[in-house]
Write an enzyme that holds these catalytic residues in place. Structure first.
Site, PDB file in Angstrom:
ATOM      1  N   SER A  82      -1.463  95.349  50.899  1.00 32.12           N
ATOM      2  CA  SER A  82      -0.626  94.523  50.037  1.00 32.12           C
ATOM      3  C   SER A  82       0.026  95.405  48.991  1.00 32.12           C
ATOM      4  CB  SER A  82      -1.474  93.459  49.342  1.00 32.12           C
ATOM      5  OG  SER A  82      -0.686  92.747  48.401  1.00 32.12           O
TER       6      SER A  82
ATOM      7  N   TYR B   7      -8.752  90.595  44.276  1.00 32.00           N
ATOM      8  CA  TYR B   7      -7.834  90.855  45.387  1.00 32.00           C
ATOM      9  C   TYR B   7      -7.176  92.223  45.242  1.00 32.00           C
ATOM     10  CZ  TYR B   7      -4.113  90.138  48.796  1.00 32.00           C
ATOM     11  OH  TYR B   7      -3.256  90.265  49.869  1.00 32.00           O
TER      12      TYR B   7
END
Length: 181
Positions: free
Chosen positions: A143, A156
């Protein structure tokens, strides 16, 4: 058909990105193992791809954050095919949670268990198969948030930063075995 006679495992393949990745491999002729942590997710993915005419799709139920589930998935792959050409680590816990100050350690660990520890363990099992067959490819879905901050996503972001570092390390360690990461 660039992936005819190839075996591919896509984790987190029940919907969205994972399902799209699985469909792309199926379209190129691969036998695709679709993973989801629930029967409902696997059944949905299989039905979706079979409606599109893809017959070489198989389901694997298992939570990538649970080592016993991962072991069972690889026992099934080994029993059916004895090989794995491509692993796509797509399963993710999105980690949209509380502010850093209010985040429980258990929540932080749960996100890392799927996104980082799960990617590690699934990759390790895949690499063992790939080494025996002379090579393969492992793809981690990272990501762009691994290098930038987003409020209330500490777990995250940390997990995806870890995936970036894990990818580099794995590429170095597995390259000599013909495994691209």
């Amino acid at each position: 058909m660039r992936f005819s006679n190839k075996i591919v495992l896509v984790t987190g393949a029940a919907r969205n990105t994972g399902l799209g990745i699985a469909a792309a491999f199926a379209e190129e002729g691969a036998t695709v193992y679709l993973n989801s942590k629930t029967r409902q997710g696997v059944d949905h993915a299989l039905a979706t791809l079979r409606r599109r005419g893809f017959k070489k799709v198989r389901g694997l139920i298992g939570d990538v954050g649970v080592p016993a589930d991962v072991d069972a998935m690889f026992r099934e792959i080994s029993a059916r095919t004895k090989r794995l050409d491509v692993l796509v680590n797509n399963a993710a816990h999105l980690g949209v949670g509380p502010d850093f100050m209010d985040m429980a350690l258990e929540y932080f660990e749960a996100v890392l268990r799927v996104n980082l520890t799960g990617a590690f363990y699934v990759s390790q099992q895949a690499a063992r198969l790939m080494k025996r067959q002379g090579g393969g490819a492992i793809v981690h879905i990272g990501s762009n948030v691994s290098t930038r901050a987003i409020r209330n996503r500490a777990a995250y972001l940390a997990s995806k930063g870890g995936v970036d570092a894990l990818t580099l390390s794995m590429a170095t360690d597995l390259g000599p075995y013909g495994i691209r990461v």
